[in-house]
Enzyme design. Structure first.
Site, PDB file in Angstrom:
ATOM      1  N   LYS A  85      -8.248  21.066  -7.593  1.00  0.00           N
ATOM      2  CA  LYS A  85      -8.260  22.186  -8.548  1.00  0.00           C
ATOM      3  C   LYS A  85      -7.732  21.705  -9.898  1.00  0.00           C
ATOM      4  O   LYS A  85      -6.729  21.006  -9.958  1.00  0.00           O
ATOM      5  CB  LYS A  85      -7.404  23.344  -8.028  1.00  0.00           C
ATOM      6  CG  LYS A  85      -8.009  24.033  -6.809  1.00  0.00           C
ATOM      7  CD  LYS A  85      -7.148  25.175  -6.344  1.00  0.00           C
ATOM      8  CE  LYS A  85      -7.795  25.846  -5.136  1.00  0.00           C
ATOM      9  NZ  LYS A  85      -6.944  26.917  -4.571  1.00  0.00           N
ATOM     10  N   GLU A 104       4.820   5.117   3.550  1.00  0.00           N
ATOM     11  CA  GLU A 104       4.209   6.388   3.958  1.00  0.00           C
ATOM     12  C   GLU A 104       5.331   7.381   4.265  1.00  0.00           C
ATOM     13  O   GLU A 104       6.313   7.027   4.916  1.00  0.00           O
ATOM     14  CB  GLU A 104       3.333   6.168   5.196  1.00  0.00           C
ATOM     15  CG  GLU A 104       2.773   7.414   5.839  1.00  0.00           C
ATOM     16  CD  GLU A 104       1.930   8.262   4.884  1.00  0.00           C
ATOM     17  OE1 GLU A 104       2.296   9.434   4.682  1.00  0.00           O
ATOM     18  OE2 GLU A 104       0.930   7.748   4.346  1.00  0.00           O
ATOM     19  N   GLU A 163       0.845  -1.202   0.000  1.00  0.00           N
ATOM     20  CA  GLU A 163       0.000   0.000   0.000  1.00  0.00           C
ATOM     21  C   GLU A 163       0.875   1.245   0.000  1.00  0.00           C
ATOM     22  O   GLU A 163       1.808   1.366   0.805  1.00  0.00           O
ATOM     23  CB  GLU A 163      -0.939   0.018   1.203  1.00  0.00           C
ATOM     24  CG  GLU A 163      -1.844   1.239   1.212  1.00  0.00           C
ATOM     25  CD  GLU A 163      -2.994   1.161   2.194  1.00  0.00           C
ATOM     26  OE1 GLU A 163      -3.612   2.205   2.466  1.00  0.00           O
ATOM     27  OE2 GLU A 163      -3.278   0.058   2.705  1.00  0.00           O
ATOM     28  N   ASP A 185     -12.720   9.253  -2.756  1.00  0.00           N
ATOM     29  CA  ASP A 185     -14.040   9.816  -2.452  1.00  0.00           C
ATOM     30  C   ASP A 185     -14.287  11.094  -3.260  1.00  0.00           C
ATOM     31  O   ASP A 185     -15.188  11.859  -2.950  1.00  0.00           O
ATOM     32  CB  ASP A 185     -14.190  10.085  -0.947  1.00  0.00           C
ATOM     33  CG  ASP A 185     -13.091  10.964  -0.387  1.00  0.00           C
ATOM     34  OD1 ASP A 185     -12.091  11.180  -1.098  1.00  0.00           O
ATOM     35  OD2 ASP A 185     -13.220  11.435   0.760  1.00  0.00           O
ATOM     36  N   ASP A 197      -4.186  12.075  -2.337  1.00  0.00           N
ATOM     37  CA  ASP A 197      -4.498  13.504  -2.444  1.00  0.00           C
ATOM     38  C   ASP A 197      -5.162  13.774  -3.793  1.00  0.00           C
ATOM     39  O   ASP A 197      -4.574  13.491  -4.836  1.00  0.00           O
ATOM     40  CB  ASP A 197      -3.205  14.314  -2.319  1.00  0.00           C
ATOM     41  CG  ASP A 197      -3.466  15.798  -2.124  1.00  0.00           C
ATOM     42  OD1 ASP A 197      -4.463  16.301  -2.673  1.00  0.00           O
ATOM     43  OD2 ASP A 197      -2.673  16.458  -1.429  1.00  0.00           O
ATOM     44  N   PHE A 234     -13.705   7.891   8.618  1.00  0.00           N
ATOM     45  CA  PHE A 234     -13.920   9.026   7.718  1.00  0.00           C
ATOM     46  C   PHE A 234     -14.916   8.651   6.620  1.00  0.00           C
ATOM     47  O   PHE A 234     -15.821   9.409   6.290  1.00  0.00           O
ATOM     48  CB  PHE A 234     -12.567   9.422   7.110  1.00  0.00           C
ATOM     49  CG  PHE A 234     -12.655  10.417   5.988  1.00  0.00           C
ATOM     50  CD1 PHE A 234     -12.831  11.763   6.238  1.00  0.00           C
ATOM     51  CD2 PHE A 234     -12.555  10.006   4.659  1.00  0.00           C
ATOM     52  CE1 PHE A 234     -12.914  12.687   5.202  1.00  0.00           C
ATOM     53  CE2 PHE A 234     -12.634  10.915   3.623  1.00  0.00           C
ATOM     54  CZ  PHE A 234     -12.817  12.262   3.897  1.00  0.00           C
ATOM     55  N   GLU A 235     -14.752   7.446   6.081  1.00  0.00           N
ATOM     56  CA  GLU A 235     -15.620   6.974   4.994  1.00  0.00           C
ATOM     57  C   GLU A 235     -17.037   6.727   5.501  1.00  0.00           C
ATOM     58  O   GLU A 235     -18.017   7.061   4.824  1.00  0.00           O
ATOM     59  CB  GLU A 235     -15.031   5.676   4.439  1.00  0.00           C
ATOM     60  CG  GLU A 235     -15.647   5.207   3.148  1.00  0.00           C
ATOM     61  CD  GLU A 235     -14.972   3.951   2.628  1.00  0.00           C
ATOM     62  OE1 GLU A 235     -15.553   3.327   1.723  1.00  0.00           O
ATOM     63  OE2 GLU A 235     -13.886   3.579   3.123  1.00  0.00           O
ATOM     64  N   THR A 279     -13.329   2.941   6.681  1.00  0.00           N
ATOM     65  CA  THR A 279     -12.694   3.860   7.632  1.00  0.00           C
ATOM     66  C   THR A 279     -13.763   4.718   8.319  1.00  0.00           C
ATOM     67  O   THR A 279     -14.877   4.867   7.815  1.00  0.00           O
ATOM     68  CB  THR A 279     -11.693   4.786   6.920  1.00  0.00           C
ATOM     69  OG1 THR A 279     -12.429   5.635   6.010  1.00  0.00           O
ATOM     70  CG2 THR A 279     -10.669   3.986   6.129  1.00  0.00           C
TER      71      THR A 279
END
EC number: 2.1.1.33
Length: 239
Positions: free
Chosen positions: A147, A93, A68, A180, A143, A219-220, A217
């Site tokens: 924009k 990470e 990952e 997302d 990320d 957040f999800e 998660t």
């Protein structure tokens, strides 16, 4: 993953702006994260080196390897490793506190099938990951650079897809993405449809329901309650 601009000068003293992606972000570690880094790194940490890894040496077995990129604080990566002891997991990470948090959770879960790295993923792929050796490459919620003028900074580009393809096992290696942001999901599909040597494995349409192996998660779950969408995408290496 972060992106910074460094200043360099040419022979005439003229300023040249240079972008370097995926720099290691030290951040501020909590005491617990720092302790986990110190205590667990000898067994679960992998230092960057300019030579290929041997998965059998790293994990002590021949189980499938799931890698990952950008695991954040590592909660879902730890859960996946806990739920699949017959697989080996490696996470990359650049954010040190995230690595420390992941190691703390992994220690608590007494995992033996997880290794972590705190380094530029592109450099790791170029110099450390053997070709045709990964069963799955995971990229969850990168990320989105939402924009339009920043879309070129998104990690999913043709060059990145080719790097992934080379490292996946032939005919069975899976590139699993999740986002997302609908616009990024569409961008991922557009890039991967152009990338040579991949097939979308969705039975119909472009996307698949969240697979059981990818934990939901917090957040999800909150996003679901607010009516936000999440898109899962899986492409298989075909050549």
């Amino acid at each position: 993953m972060s992106e910074v601009t460094t200043n360099e000068y040419n022979e005439d003293g003229k300023l040249i702006r240079k972008v370097r992606s995926f720099v290691r972000r030290e951040g501020r570690l909590t005491k617990g994260q720092e302790n986990a880094m110190n205590e667990c790194w000898p067994t679960m940490g992998l230092d960057y080196q300019d030579q290929l890894l041997d998965w059998k040496v790293v994990f002590g077995n021949d189980n499938p390897v799931v890698l990952e990129i950008g695991f954040g604080m590592g909660a879902s990566l730890v859960e996946m490793a806990k739920n699949a002891p017959d697989k080996n997991f490696i996470g990359i990470e650049v954010h040190s506190p995230g690595v420390g948090a992941c190691l703390a959770d992994a220690r608590e879960a007494r995992l033996t099938n997880l290794r972590v790295m705190c380094h530029d993923a592109v450099e790791v792929f170029a110099n450390m990951i053997p070709d045709g050796s990964l069963s799955t490459l995971q990229l969850f919620f990168p990320d989105p650079w939402h924009k339009k003028r920043h879309h070129k900074r998104r990690i999913v580009q043709l060059e990145f897809a080719e790097m992934v393809r080379q490292k996946l096992k032939l005919e069975e290696g899976i590139f699993h993405m999740a986002t997302d942001w609908q616009n990024y999901a569409e961008h991922m599909i557009e890039v991967m449809n152009q990338a040579p040597g991949f097939d979308n494995i969705a039975p119909e349409g472009d996307f698949i329901p969240r697979p059981e192996e990818r934990p939901l998660t917090k957040f999800e779950a909150r996003g679901h309650r607010l009516g936000h969408g999440v898109w899962d995408i899986k492409f298989k290496r075909t050549r």
